[in-house]
Design a protein around this motif. Structure first.
Motif, PDB file in Angstrom:
ATOM      1  N   SER A  64       0.834  -1.207   0.000  1.00 22.07           N
ATOM      2  CA  SER A  64       0.000   0.000   0.000  1.00 22.07           C
ATOM      3  C   SER A  64       0.867   1.255   0.000  1.00 22.07           C
ATOM      4  O   SER A  64       0.616   2.207  -0.747  1.00 22.07           O
ATOM      5  N   ILE A  65       1.910   1.250   0.837  1.00 14.82           N
ATOM      6  CA  ILE A  65       2.826   2.399   0.885  1.00 14.82           C
ATOM      7  C   ILE A  65       3.555   2.537  -0.448  1.00 14.82           C
ATOM      8  O   ILE A  65       3.732   3.650  -0.968  1.00 14.82           O
ATOM      9  N   ALA A  66       3.939   1.410  -1.017  1.00 16.25           N
ATOM     10  CA  ALA A  66       4.701   1.424  -2.278  1.00 16.25           C
ATOM     11  C   ALA A  66       3.877   1.992  -3.426  1.00 16.25           C
ATOM     12  O   ALA A  66       4.334   2.870  -4.166  1.00 16.25           O
ATOM     13  N   VAL A  67       2.643   1.521  -3.607  1.00 14.86           N
ATOM     14  CA  VAL A  67       1.828   1.979  -4.741  1.00 14.86           C
ATOM     15  C   VAL A  67       1.330   3.397  -4.540  1.00 14.86           C
ATOM     16  O   VAL A  67       1.034   4.108  -5.507  1.00 14.86           O
ATOM     17  N   THR A  68       1.249   3.827  -3.299  1.00 18.40           N
ATOM     18  CA  THR A  68       0.873   5.219  -3.040  1.00 18.40           C
ATOM     19  C   THR A  68       2.008   6.145  -3.457  1.00 18.40           C
ATOM     20  O   THR A  68       1.777   7.255  -3.946  1.00 18.40           O
ATOM     21  N   GLN A  69       3.236   5.661  -3.275  1.00 18.33           N
ATOM     22  CA  GLN A  69       4.398   6.458  -3.680  1.00 18.33           C
ATOM     23  C   GLN A  69       4.611   6.400  -5.192  1.00 18.33           C
ATOM     24  O   GLN A  69       4.942   7.396  -5.825  1.00 18.33           O
ATOM     25  N   ASP A  70       4.404   5.214  -5.788  1.00 18.08           N
ATOM     26  CA  ASP A  70       4.567   5.032  -7.229  1.00 18.08           C
ATOM     27  C   ASP A  70       3.646   3.897  -7.673  1.00 18.08           C
ATOM     28  O   ASP A  70       3.883   2.734  -7.342  1.00 18.08           O
ATOM     29  N   GLY A  71       2.607   4.255  -8.414  1.00 21.79           N
ATOM     30  CA  GLY A  71       1.630   3.261  -8.836  1.00 21.79           C
ATOM     31  C   GLY A  71       2.222   2.097  -9.606  1.00 21.79           C
ATOM     32  O   GLY A  71       1.692   0.978  -9.580  1.00 21.79           O
ATOM     33  N   ARG A  72       3.351   2.339 -10.294  1.00 19.06           N
ATOM     34  CA  ARG A  72       3.981   1.269 -11.078  1.00 19.06           C
ATOM     35  C   ARG A  72       4.463   0.108 -10.218  1.00 19.06           C
ATOM     36  O   ARG A  72       4.695  -0.994 -10.713  1.00 19.06           O
ATOM     37  N   ALA A  73       4.610   0.356  -8.922  1.00 15.35           N
ATOM     38  CA  ALA A  73       5.069  -0.701  -8.005  1.00 15.35           C
ATOM     39  C   ALA A  73       4.077  -1.839  -7.935  1.00 15.35           C
ATOM     40  O   ALA A  73       4.420  -2.937  -7.467  1.00 15.35           O
ATOM     41  N   LEU A  74       2.869  -1.629  -8.428  1.00 16.24           N
ATOM     42  CA  LEU A  74       1.858  -2.690  -8.396  1.00 16.24           C
ATOM     43  C   LEU A  74       2.345  -3.943  -9.123  1.00 16.24           C
ATOM     44  O   LEU A  74       1.971  -5.059  -8.760  1.00 16.24           O
ATOM     45  N   GLN A  75       3.176  -3.769 -10.122  1.00 19.94           N
ATOM     46  CA  GLN A  75       3.660  -4.920 -10.887  1.00 19.94           C
ATOM     47  C   GLN A  75       4.500  -5.867 -10.043  1.00 19.94           C
ATOM     48  O   GLN A  75       4.674  -7.040 -10.396  1.00 19.94           O
ATOM     49  N   TYR A  76       5.038  -5.382  -8.920  1.00 22.65           N
ATOM     50  CA  TYR A  76       5.891  -6.221  -8.070  1.00 22.65           C
ATOM     51  C   TYR A  76       5.129  -6.814  -6.884  1.00 22.65           C
ATOM     52  O   TYR A  76       5.705  -7.564  -6.102  1.00 22.65           O
ATOM     53  N   ALA A  77       3.864  -6.459  -6.764  1.00 21.46           N
ATOM     54  CA  ALA A  77       3.058  -6.994  -5.664  1.00 21.46           C
ATOM     55  C   ALA A  77       2.697  -8.450  -5.956  1.00 21.46           C
ATOM     56  O   ALA A  77       2.770  -8.914  -7.096  1.00 21.46           O
ATOM     57  N   SER A  78       2.306  -9.151  -4.924  1.00 23.39           N
ATOM     58  CA  SER A  78       1.911 -10.552  -5.103  1.00 23.39           C
ATOM     59  C   SER A  78       0.635 -10.628  -5.941  1.00 23.39           C
ATOM     60  O   SER A  78      -0.103  -9.637  -6.088  1.00 23.39           O
TER      61      SER A  78
END
Length: 471
Positions: A241-255
């Motif tokens: 949640s913290i990661a995608v709030t900072q950079d939405g592209r981080a969603l690709q690395y989520a489980s």
């Protein structure tokens, strides 16, 4: 006669020696003492082979310029060479060794204690730091400077790479320097966080125990969401949640589970609509998710489900944000003239995404867009007939008066040239200039391709918003 024979026969002939060392640097060994002390000749010899520095006089071997020139030549040679194999005609037993240039140069004048010289030497090759004097290796400012130039020098600083304070300063300038730090330093949270803030890829070299630490992970992704790529907590909802709030592209690395979580995906597309491409198929079919994504980036419509690419409200929201988004709308909407008119009224630049817009059946739609904002014409530049291309290229260098006189020969209607004259008059505030004709090229080539006749060109040209143009 080889280089050695030339020098042996004329050891004090400057011109002969200069030519010989240009062919074989080791020929310098057979020159007179006077010429072995000649800086220009020695430089020429070293340019041929760096190890020729061993043949120079003692004073020149201690000269910083000569020593640096040898080091640069050596770096180009990619290592040390055995002269017995390369220069049999010049080599003499016991004369040359495979020792380094530092061991032959630094024996004199203590160049290895000279800060400026050693800085340049390390810049040429980080391995040269191993020849620095103990005095320099104790100079903190010098070591910080060379570490900032090349992090690999830390391999020679066994004590300093275990010093937390020293390493904190180093990683603040070059995060990847952590790769060469001691194990206990890599495991230090504060130093690792500082390094990651400078270069997130250094996480590859951080111990796995630290990459599993939730507190450390939260601290890192709050600075760079895509750091999630290197962490081992991709399934933790708080960290993601913290990661995608900072950079939405981080969603690709989520489980996989979290990429199917509506709250997480909603946060991601709110920050970056294009993150929709990493959402699960289920959520790419969610009206709430897709509407939020296209509100942030109209281009996100490209990643919506086919069903939602036919959703009028979602498509119009995307077009209002980015005219090109019309390209990703369904075929059904592209064939709906009422919808297209509505889209163009919302954003005239939606003309960019109109498929088949050069088809004559779209003439009315294109004219409608031009009547609203003629500057959209600038996005169309292809497909012009060869005759028109040649004409425009030819006329750019011809005075306006001559162009008007040759209008008949150019097979263009006189009213087109009249409009051109009015356009240039407006652009130049009464001062006509043929160079301004290039501004007409996008309009003319698009109009001719679209409408297939000069009558339609004139009609489109009349809608061009001269009053809003700026040079």
């Amino acid at each position: 006669m080889g280089p050695k024979d030339v020098v042996v026969a004329n050891p004090d002939d400057r011109q002969a020696v200069m030519q010989a060392v240009g062919e074989n640097g080791f020929a310098l060994h057979f020159a007179s003492d006077r010429l072995r002390n000649d800086k220009e000749i020695v430089m020429r010899a070293i340019s041929t082979t760096s190890l020729a520095i061993q043949c120079a006089s003692d004073s020149l071997r201690a000269d910083p310029d000569i020593a640096l020139h040898a080091l640069k030549s050596k770096s180009r040679e990619h290592g040390y060479y055995d002269p017995w194999n390369r220069f049999d005609d010049c080599a003499a037993p016991g004369v040359f060794t495979r020792c380094s240039h530092f061991e032959t140069s630094f024996h004199y004048r203590q160049l290895n204690s000279n800060v400026d010289f050693m800085t340049q030497a390390v810049k040429i090759d980080h391995n040269n730091l191993r020849f620095a004097s103990q005095e320099l290796l104790s100079n903190r400012d010098f070591l910080l400077k060379v570490a900032a130039m090349d992090r690999r020098v830390l391999g020679y600083l066994s004590v300093h790479r275990r010093d937390p304070e020293f390493m904190m300063e180093v990683v603040s300038k070059d995060g990847m320097a952590l790769k060469h730090a001691a194990a206990e330093i890599k495991a230090d949270k504060s130093i690792a966080c500082r390094a990651c803030a400078q270069n997130v890829e250094v996480l590859k070299h951080v111990p796995s125990v630290l990459r599993r630490d939730l507190a450390f992970a939260q601290s890192v992704v709050s600075e760079n969401g895509c750091a999630l790529k290197y962490l081992m907590v991709r399934g933790n909802a708080t960290v993601v949640s913290i990661a995608v709030t900072q950079d939405g592209r981080a969603l690709q690395y989520a489980s996989k589970d979290l990429r199917n979580s509506e709250p997480i995906v909603l946060q991601a597309v709110s920050q970056n609509g294009i993150a929709l491409t990493h959402a699960s198929n289920k959520l790419r079919n969610s009206e709430v998710i897709v509407m939020q994504a296209v509100s942030e980036s109209g281009e996100a419509l490209r990643y919506a489900s086919q069903k939602l690419q036919s959703h009028r409200e979602i498509v119009l929201r995307a077009i209002s944000q980015c005219g090109r988004a019309l390209w990703y709308a369904s075929e059904a909407l592209h064939h709906d003239r009422q919808f297209i008119f509505k889209a163009l009224a919302l954003n005239p630049f939606a003309l960019q995404g109109l498929k088949g817009m050069r088809d004559s059946k779209y003439e009315g739609i294109v004219m409608h867009a031009l009547s609203q904002n003629g500057s959209v014409i600038q996005h169309y530049s292809g497909g012009l007939e060869y005759k028109l291309v040649s004409l425009l290229q030819l006329k750019l260098a011809v005075p306006l008066g001559s162009m008007m006189k040759s209008a008949g020969n150019a097979e263009l209607p006189a009213d087109c040239w009249l409009l051109i004259q009015q356009y240039i008059h407006h652009r130049t505030k009464g001062v006509s200039s043929a160079c301004h004709i290039r501004h007409l090229a996008p309009l003319l080539r698009f109009a001719l391709c679209t409408f297939k006749s000069w009558d339609s060109v004139v009609g489109a040209f009349r809608n061009y918003p001269f009053a809003h143009e700026q040079d």
